[in-house]
Design a protein around this motif. Structure first.
Motif, PDB file in Angstrom:
ATOM      1  N   VAL A  54       0.821  -1.208   0.000  1.00 42.03           N
ATOM      2  CA  VAL A  54       0.000   0.000   0.000  1.00 42.03           C
ATOM      3  C   VAL A  54       0.861   1.266   0.000  1.00 42.03           C
ATOM      4  CG1 VAL A  54      -1.684   1.316   1.341  1.00 42.03           C
ATOM      5  CG2 VAL A  54      -1.956  -1.155   1.090  1.00 42.03           C
ATOM      6  N   ASP A  55       1.903   1.287   0.826  1.00 42.26           N
ATOM      7  CA  ASP A  55       2.701   2.512   0.930  1.00 42.26           C
ATOM      8  C   ASP A  55       3.403   2.825  -0.377  1.00 42.26           C
ATOM      9  OD1 ASP A  55       1.906   2.788   3.509  1.00 42.26           O
ATOM     10  OD2 ASP A  55       3.550   1.548   4.298  1.00 42.26           O
ATOM     11  N   ASN A  56       3.951   1.784  -0.995  1.00 39.02           N
ATOM     12  CA  ASN A  56       4.609   2.006  -2.277  1.00 39.02           C
ATOM     13  C   ASN A  56       3.584   2.440  -3.319  1.00 39.02           C
ATOM     14  OD1 ASN A  56       6.902   2.083  -3.879  1.00 39.02           O
ATOM     15  ND2 ASN A  56       6.350   0.112  -4.815  1.00 39.02           N
ATOM     16  N   GLY A  57       2.388   1.850  -3.215  1.00 46.73           N
ATOM     17  CA  GLY A  57       1.321   2.216  -4.143  1.00 46.73           C
ATOM     18  C   GLY A  57       0.993   3.692  -4.035  1.00 46.73           C
ATOM     19  N   LYS A  58       0.975   4.194  -2.818  1.00 43.01           N
ATOM     20  CA  LYS A  58       0.653   5.610  -2.606  1.00 43.01           C
ATOM     21  C   LYS A  58       1.674   6.490  -3.314  1.00 43.01           C
ATOM     22  CE  LYS A  58      -0.442   8.625   1.377  1.00 43.01           C
ATOM     23  NZ  LYS A  58       0.005   9.897   1.169  1.00 43.01           N
ATOM     24  N   ASP A 148       0.887  -2.798  -6.465  1.00 35.65           N
ATOM     25  CA  ASP A 148       0.990  -1.850  -5.350  1.00 35.65           C
ATOM     26  C   ASP A 148      -0.055  -0.738  -5.518  1.00 35.65           C
ATOM     27  OD1 ASP A 148       3.092  -3.381  -4.516  1.00 35.65           O
ATOM     28  OD2 ASP A 148       4.658  -1.948  -5.115  1.00 35.65           O
ATOM     29  N   VAL A 149      -0.162  -0.244  -6.755  1.00 31.83           N
ATOM     30  CA  VAL A 149      -1.152   0.811  -7.034  1.00 31.83           C
ATOM     31  C   VAL A 149      -2.557   0.294  -6.719  1.00 31.83           C
ATOM     32  CG1 VAL A 149      -2.241   2.164  -8.864  1.00 31.83           C
ATOM     33  CG2 VAL A 149       0.260   1.967  -8.774  1.00 31.83           C
ATOM     34  N   LEU A 153      -5.250   1.743  -4.012  1.00 35.23           N
ATOM     35  CA  LEU A 153      -6.604   2.189  -4.357  1.00 35.23           C
ATOM     36  C   LEU A 153      -7.650   1.421  -3.554  1.00 35.23           C
ATOM     37  CD1 LEU A 153      -6.256   2.657  -8.228  1.00 35.23           C
ATOM     38  CD2 LEU A 153      -6.393   4.446  -6.480  1.00 35.23           C
ATOM     39  N   GLN A 154      -7.396   0.138  -3.356  1.00 35.00           N
ATOM     40  CA  GLN A 154      -8.354  -0.651  -2.561  1.00 35.00           C
ATOM     41  C   GLN A 154      -8.380  -0.174  -1.114  1.00 35.00           C
ATOM     42  OE1 GLN A 154      -7.174  -4.729  -3.410  1.00 35.00           O
ATOM     43  NE2 GLN A 154      -8.811  -4.920  -4.947  1.00 35.00           N
ATOM     44  N   SER A 155      -7.202   0.262  -0.622  1.00 33.65           N
ATOM     45  CA  SER A 155      -7.136   0.631   0.798  1.00 33.65           C
ATOM     46  C   SER A 155      -7.862   1.943   1.076  1.00 33.65           C
ATOM     47  CB  SER A 155      -5.676   0.750   1.243  1.00 33.65           C
ATOM     48  OG  SER A 155      -5.117   1.939   0.709  1.00 33.65           O
ATOM     49  N   ILE A 156      -7.925   2.849   0.103  1.00 38.05           N
ATOM     50  CA  ILE A 156      -8.575   4.133   0.390  1.00 38.05           C
ATOM     51  C   ILE A 156     -10.064   4.147   0.061  1.00 38.05           C
ATOM     52  CG2 ILE A 156      -6.488   5.541   0.090  1.00 38.05           C
ATOM     53  CD1 ILE A 156      -7.650   6.248  -2.717  1.00 38.05           C
ATOM     54  N   ALA A 157     -10.520   3.122  -0.669  1.00 36.49           N
ATOM     55  CA  ALA A 157     -11.924   3.147  -1.111  1.00 36.49           C
ATOM     56  C   ALA A 157     -12.851   3.152   0.094  1.00 36.49           C
ATOM     57  CB  ALA A 157     -12.210   1.945  -1.996  1.00 36.49           C
ATOM     58  N   PRO A 158     -13.830   4.068   0.126  1.00 35.53           N
ATOM     59  CA  PRO A 158     -14.742   4.142   1.264  1.00 35.53           C
ATOM     60  C   PRO A 158     -15.660   2.926   1.299  1.00 35.53           C
ATOM     61  CG  PRO A 158     -15.500   5.565  -0.500  1.00 35.53           C
ATOM     62  CD  PRO A 158     -14.185   5.005  -0.947  1.00 35.53           C
ATOM     63  N   LYS A 159     -16.031   2.523   2.504  1.00 40.02           N
ATOM     64  CA  LYS A 159     -16.978   1.406   2.623  1.00 40.02           C
ATOM     65  C   LYS A 159     -18.380   2.002   2.615  1.00 40.02           C
ATOM     66  CE  LYS A 159     -13.649  -1.653   4.035  1.00 40.02           C
ATOM     67  NZ  LYS A 159     -12.744  -0.954   3.091  1.00 40.02           N
TER      68      LYS A 159
END
Ligand code: HEM
Lengths: 291, 416
Positions: A54-58, A148-149, A153-159
């Motif tokens: 996730v961090d690298n994706g950011k 990673d990207v 994107l999956q980590s920030i998506a709102p539930k």
């Protein structure tokens, strides 16, 4: 008994005719196509079994994506008006806040790798053609980086869930091009801009749940080219759940009285049934005097 | 003027002035119907009820519908279907009712043909019935245009175009009907007028004529038997109800009709709420677009058989173009049912299955109409076109040969 025979003959004749003009004619005019594929198995450029960081994706997203895309959930607001963005890119670029939620993982990864082939739009944007798709292919990225990207994107998506999700998914996945006037929803990109960009005017979808029906939409959204070869509509790559949300939104807008119709229907039929029984008993009584 | 005495009750007051007693006797309790009938004789009352339902639901729709090409589609699909309380209910009842009424009309018509109820004194019943068929067709066609969907537009386009094939005046006639060179706002507004005013008025008139025409020859019966209605009704009134061959319209005949009506409505409401696509074509939920021809254009199901007769002739024969031949056949199909009483040269009034030759003709006709209906919807390509051609020819031949078949039958049964 004789009357039952007559009824059976009429039912048979009506049944044959009905079969011919409805299910059979429908089958001839709309041949069945391949079932919807929510794994997007034709896309194999990226190894999606790799676990993303996730961090690298950011870092990668901030370096590569936000020049064009807003990500409101991560604090990257849209810098141009919709009209300016449409003029600059052809279509308003999507906000990436919910991408990780609504798009299938395999599709999203392969889309980043090469958007045009993932969307099945090579006929509109051939390699070396006059018109280029506004988003470049990131096929120079390592599969690990792409994953990673995706993970970011999956980590920030709102539930979100329920009706809110229906509307949000529609707005993110379809709403840049398609208005839904019966829900007072206007597409972010103007009709004329899309026409110049994709070669066709996207229809208002208010009544598409009725004109196309759920079954057709289920296949069409999953892969438009299969049902309408040559269409400008891209394959958007929704996950099965997200696609169901879109269709639910279309139904809430286009057939808002469905639940009422079904419950009133049962009551009316029950009432009519009671009437029919009473009428039968009354008829028996009256006719017993004349027979 | 007759002397009036003080009325003792409200009933009497009205009776003195309107002759209610007498009126009810003539119209209801002493209007005699044969006893030997089956549920097919309830179709007329079903049709009367359906027409009433259509009028009432139509009046509700009329309160919100907008006959304007820019507003019609949304006034139906948004305002009526989604905003107005129970607007959807009235639309579903009206649209499904308009389709189902044709099913009942066809059953009613073919009951008449099967039992020979169109001849030997019943010719005017038949002709007024056919008049109703034509008027209902006009009503169905004009109504289908109103929601201004794709199928409204293109069916209107194709069907008005048919008139263009008439020699000499065709081109002008099409423009006259449409009120423009193409199907447009003026077309919609005039069909709206026809649908809500002129045609319904004519239908009401024709129903009155139809009922009136039933009065003197009397309703037919399951055996096609002729008997003395006066004698039989006297028997009934004298109390010998069991041996009389007649029953009064009210309550005996109607009690049976209500029973049939009850189960029919159950079927009808099932369609209204749960199975309405056959009457509300999905394609018609796309707004009319004169620049975008739908892949398949077809009329409502009840027009398919005559549409197929029109399409069936798709190639030139003896120097006459397929289009002209189709048009001639189509005109023939529209008119020929009117003269059925004179094409049937056999004096027999009996159920078709008891008539030595007519029975084949009848079932052949039914089969042919079903084939025409089914192929009227399918795309007319390849083998379909030839099936259409063969069944259209069969249709024409059936009616051309009917006088000969029935004359032979008359000879065989010796004029009975
Ligand atoms: C659409 C509106 C119509 C209404 C409201 C209507 C109503 C009726 C009624 C109430 C009867 C008497 C009872 C019965 O046999 O059902 C009747 C009889 C009859 N109708 Fe109709 N009808 C309509 C259309 C037609 C059509 C389209 C035809 C055929 C062209 C037709 C032909 C006949 C015949 C031949 C009879 C006599 C049946 C017999 O004597 O046994 N009617 N109609």
């Amino acid at each position: 008994m004789k009357e039952f025979k007559i009824l059976a003959i009429i039912a048979a004749l009506v049944g044959i005719t009905y079969y011919g003009i409805e299910p059979y004619a429908h089958h001839v005019m709309h041949p069945e196509v391949k079932a919807a594929d929510f794994a997007f198995e034709d896309l194999k450029n990226v190894d999606t079994s790799l676990a993303g960081n996730v961090d690298n994706g950011k870092v990668l997203v901030e370096a590569n994506c936000i020049a064009c895309h807003s990500i409101e959930k991560a604090g990257h607001l849209q810098i141009m008006s919709n009209a300016d963005a449409a003029a600059a890119y052809g279509v308003v670029p999507p906000d990436l806040s919910s991408s990780g939620r609504i798009y299938d993982k395999n599709y999203l990864a392969n889309f980043i790798f090469d958007p045009v082939s993932a969307m099945h739009l090579s006929h509109k944007y051939p390699v070396g053609g006059a018109k280029a798709f506004p988003m470049p292919a990131y096929n120079w990225m390592q599969p690990q980086e792409i994953m990673d990207v995706v993970a970011y994107l999956q980590s920030i998506a709102p539930k979100v869930a329920g009706k809110d999700a229906h509307k949000e998914t529609y707005a993110a996945a379809c709403g840049r091009c398609h208005s839904m006037s019966y829900a007072k929803f206007e597409a972010t990109t103007s009709k004329d801009a899309i026409k110049a960009y994709m070669g066709a005017t996207p229809p208002d979808l208010s009544q598409y749940i009725k004109s196309r029906k759920e079954h057709y939409l289920h296949g069409f959204i999953n892969d438009p080219q299969l049902l309408l070869a040559g269409t400008s509509m891209p394959r958007v790559g929704l996950s099965e759940k997200a696609q169901e949300e879109v269709i639910a939104y279309m139904e809430e807008t286009g057939d808002s009285k469905k639940a009422e119709r079904e419950s009133v229907g049962l009551w009316v039929m029950l009432y009519t049934f009671v009437f029919a029984i009473l009428a039968y008993l009354w008829k028996r009584k009256i006719w017993s005097e004349v027979h | 003027m007759a002397e009036f005495k003080q009325a003792d009750s409200m009933y009497e007051w009205f009776d003195q002035r309107l002759g209610i007693d007498k009126f009810l006797k003539v119209m209801m309790t002493e209007y005699w119907i044969p006893k030997n009938i089956n549920f097919l004789w309830a179709m007329g009352v079903l049709l009367t009820v359906m027409f009433t339902i259509l009028v009432v639901s139509g009046i509700f729709l009329l309160m919100y519908y907008k006959p304007d090409v820019n507003m019609a589609f949304d006034s139906v699909n948004y305002t009526i279907m989604q905003e107005v309380g129970y607007g959807w209910l009235f639309r579903h009842i009206h649209a499904v009712g308009a389709s189902v009424v044709f099913l009942v009309i066809y059953i009613h018509m073919f009951t008449g043909i099967y039992y020979g109820s169109y001849k030997k004194g019943r010719e005017m019943i038949w002709i007024s019935g056919m008049l109703l068929f034509v008027l209902f067709s006009a009503e169905g066609f004009s109504g289908y245009m109103l929601p201004w969907g794709q199928m409204s537009y293109w069916a209107a386009y194709v069907i008005t175009e048919i008139f263009g094939g008439i020699p000499l005046i065709g081109g002008d006639l099409v423009v006259w009907i449409r009120g423009n060179f193409y199907v447009s706002d003026s077309t919609l507004t005039r069909f709206f007028m026809l649908h809500v005013l002129l045609v319904p008025l004519a239908i009401i008139g024709a129903i009155v004529l139809h009922f009136y025409a039933l009065r003197f020859p009397h309703v037919n019966n399951e055996a096609g038997e002729f008997f003395d209605f006066d004698k039989e009704s006297e028997k009934y009134l004298a109390g010998d109800k069991k041996n009389s061959k007649v029953v009064p319209f009210w309550p005996v005949f109607l009690s049976k009709d209500f029973f049939v009506l009850g189960f029919f409505l159950l079927f009808f409401f099932y369609l209204v709420f749960f199975h309405y696509d056959f009457a509300m074509d999905p394609v018609n939920f796309d707004k009319a677009d004169g620049l975008k021809t739908p892949a398949h254009i077809y009329p409502e199901w009840y027009f398919l058989w005559s549409y197929e007769v029109l399409r069936g002739f798709f190639f030139e024969i003896a120097g006459i173009s397929g289009k002209s031949l189709g048009l001639i056949a189509f005109a023939f199909a529209q008119g020929v049912f009117f003269v059925l009483p004179w094409l049937d040269r056999s004096p027999m009034v009996k159920p078709a299955n008891q008539r030595p030759y007519f029975k084949y003709w009848f079932w052949f006709l039914i089969a042919d109409l079903i084939v025409l209906t089914i192929f009227g919807k399918l795309p007319p390509t390849g083998a379909n076109a030839w099936v259409g051609f063969a069944s259209s020819i069969t249709f024409l031949m059936l009616f051309i040969t009917l006088p000969f078949i029935t004359r032979a039958e008359a000879k065989k049964v010796g004029g009975k």
